[in-house]
Design an enzyme around this catalytic site. Structure first.
Site, PDB file in Angstrom:
ATOM      1  N   TYR A 183     -28.109 -21.848   9.464  1.00 48.20           N
ATOM      2  CA  TYR A 183     -28.419 -20.421   9.541  1.00 48.20           C
ATOM      3  C   TYR A 183     -29.599 -20.086   8.634  1.00 48.20           C
ATOM      4  O   TYR A 183     -30.537 -19.399   9.037  1.00 48.20           O
ATOM      5  CB  TYR A 183     -27.183 -19.610   9.159  1.00 48.20           C
ATOM      6  N   SER A 202     -32.508 -11.822   7.565  1.00 45.75           N
ATOM      7  CA  SER A 202     -31.317 -11.838   6.727  1.00 45.75           C
ATOM      8  C   SER A 202     -31.733 -12.207   5.315  1.00 45.75           C
ATOM      9  O   SER A 202     -32.740 -12.878   5.111  1.00 45.75           O
ATOM     10  CB  SER A 202     -30.327 -12.869   7.263  1.00 45.75           C
TER      11      SER A 202
END
Length: 195
Positions: free
Chosen positions: A109, A96
């Site tokens: 995250y 990501s």
């Protein structure tokens, strides 16, 4: 429905499993092995995110993020590696942009995505990056709970800052651009989120 779409692709066998459950991973390895066609590609795409500041993230939510986003790809790669090596295949870890950029509300995250960046670059690593990553993981893992539960603990907070700095340096010295280049086209084409 998603599995049916993937299974319609020539030479693709989609298998749904929970990457946090070793018994499901073992069953998937057995399914692929007994299929007798070999394995030429593994896409580690599982991922979850929580929207909270690190200091407000409950420990069980933090642990769940790491179990799926970090330990999941590690377990999958370890379990399927013999088949991938035998088939001269490839492993793709979907990362990501959060492995590079920072936002205050998704700390757990982002930590997991930094870890995937470092893990993915393992085969093209250099000694500096490897050493920095190991030191960063040690500092972060030893101090995260104390920093979260005892926000006034200066030593734990300083160790977290140093760990984050070392992780960033390790990341900057590792070639990981392909992880990001693959994430969005796969997600867009197959209508799947990337973790």
């Amino acid at each position: 429905a998603d599995l049916a779409v993937l299974n319609a692709i020539k030479n693709v066998q989609a298998v749904r499993l929970d990457v946090t459950k070793p018994e499901e991973i073992d069953a998937a390895v057995q399914t692929v092995t007994s299929g007798g066609r070999g394995l030429y590609g593994l896409v580690n795409n599982a991922g979850i995110a929580s929207g909270a500041l690190l200091i407000e993230t409950p420990p069980d939510e933090f642990d769940a993020t790491m179990r799926v986003n970090v330990y999941g790809p590690y377990r999958m790669t370890k379990a399927f590696a013999p088949l991938i090596v035998a088939g001269k295949g490839r492993i793709i870890n979907i990362g990501s942009i959060s492995g590079i950029l920072t936002e205050p509300e998704v700390g757990a995250y982002q930590m997991s995505k930094h870890a995937i960046e470092a893990y993915t670059s393992r085969h093209r690593k250099n000694p500096l990056s490897d050493n920095l990553a190991l030191q960063a993981l040690g500092l972060l893992s030893r101090n995260i709970r104390t920093a979260v539960h005892q926000g006034g603990n200066r030593q734990a907070r300083e160790s977290m800052l140093l760990g984050a700095c070392l992780a960033g340096q390790a990341f900057a010295n590792a070639p990981v651009a392909a992880v990001h280049a693959l994430a969005y086209p796969l997600g867009g084409h197959y209508h799947i989120p990337h973790g």
